[in-house]
Design a protein around this motif. Sequence first.
Motif: not given
Length: 537
Positions: A19, A262, A266, A290, A293-294, A297, A326
């Motif tokens: 990030k 993903r 993960d 993107t 969170e699934t 990235n 968010q």
Amino acid sequence: MATMTQPAADPAPSRPWWKGAVIYQIYPRSFMDSNGDGVGDLPGITARLEHVASLGVDAIWISPFFKSPMKDFGYDVSDYCDVDPLFGTLADFDVLVARAHALGLRVLIDQVYSHTSDEHPWFAESRSSKHNDKADWYVWADAKPDGSPPSNWQSVFGGPAWTWDARRGQYYMHNFLSSQPQLNGHNPAVQDALLAVTRFWLDRGVDGYRIDALNFLMFDPELRDNPPAPPSDKQRTRPFDFQLQKHNMSHPDIPAFLARIRQVTDEYQAIFTVAEVGGNEAEAEMKAFTEGETHLNSAYGFNFLYADQLTPGLVCSALAQWPDEQGVGWPSWAFENHDAPRALSRWCAPEHRDAFARLKALLLMSLRGNAIIYYGEELGLTQVDIPFDQLHDPEAIANWPLTLSRDGARTPMPWQSQATCAGFGSTDPWLPVGAENFTRAVDVQDGDAASLLAFNRKAIALRAANPALRHGAVTACHANGPLLDLQREADGQAVRCLFNIGADPRPLAGVQGKVLLAANNATPDQLPPFGALILEN
């Protein structure tokens, strides 16, 4: 297979290493030739990784090195799980990964999931008949009653996106070259095979993927015609430009497959995935690819890569698409890559290149998102004019002279100014170095505190040391003529980034703060031509 070493742990484990990362793209044909055959290779990359590490970047991204007939220079894969002999061996790749990790560099590689080479065994089986285990692994369709293709879809490289195959008595689809048949991304068996490829390279120690042409992976199963594009002042050089690509790409089922990717990544933890997304609906697709969170990235957009000018408005509009909210994904930015002309040749006059290169470097380090540096960009390489008889790029040859000439941005990396072919490692490289780029070689700039290379190292270090620059939110972005005023905040730190993207000086009033880095003699009182200033408030 040797046990893979891993790079050092992130100093802030609560935040993913990627990030805000700075990533260095290596085009393997052009980075370093270790065996003198005229083409760069994996051992050549390994031999020059210390230079990359000296920049302070977090990771390298290596463009395709997989087995391929090289009709599109590696983006036509004939074996996803092997190295083309031109570049070396799997053992060479393992050595590269181990060396990169020892230097603190993570390793990202390309994955080309939307199409293969027509020499891939999957396609050989698929085209052999209408009834075999891989008959529907690619996109096949019958001719219309008059024998014409099933739809009006056009190839990116020119001409119809359909080629007749007498063995099956059908057309097959290809969004790019006819030698790059389109995989049927809707087919679960195809998806399973691609996920197996994902695992193969993760097991060899890679730290992530850049996924090529991802929005081409799935298409409209009804094969409906694309509508014509509305009138535009933009020059159209290919039949592809005369259509809106509504049905040959960008199917809404693509994000569901990305969720499967993903799930795999993960399992390996700390893996970074970035999608290449172009086209008329790029922003919406980048968000979908993107989301949350699934999915992937990050997404890699084209906001700057083909822009004729760098303007404050362009920067603010690009950043506005990615608010710090968010569920909104994380962008990745590049000013240059292997498909676009070198930025200094697009964005400024020759007499301004030295100053502009510093402004450009500091701006890239100031954007919210990941920063991707194309090999040689840290030296200020410019576009090389490749004569027609020396072109290799199929797009350039097909659309000459109205072409991007990707070859001109893929020329050999200059390591030594006085050496044959700039120390690339061969006397007859696959592309010429370019006379201008000899003078920008690594050995000329390394150790010179006033060089562009030294400035790039400072800019990258500044980003790494300041959370507001590395991962902070954009709290303001203002465009006032050639003046860009960008403000970012994170972890209690606020910075102000001022850029004069113009050839006239710009006085400043009421600007306060600690100067963290200045380009081209900028001060809080004035921005000289192409001056830039980063201040901590």
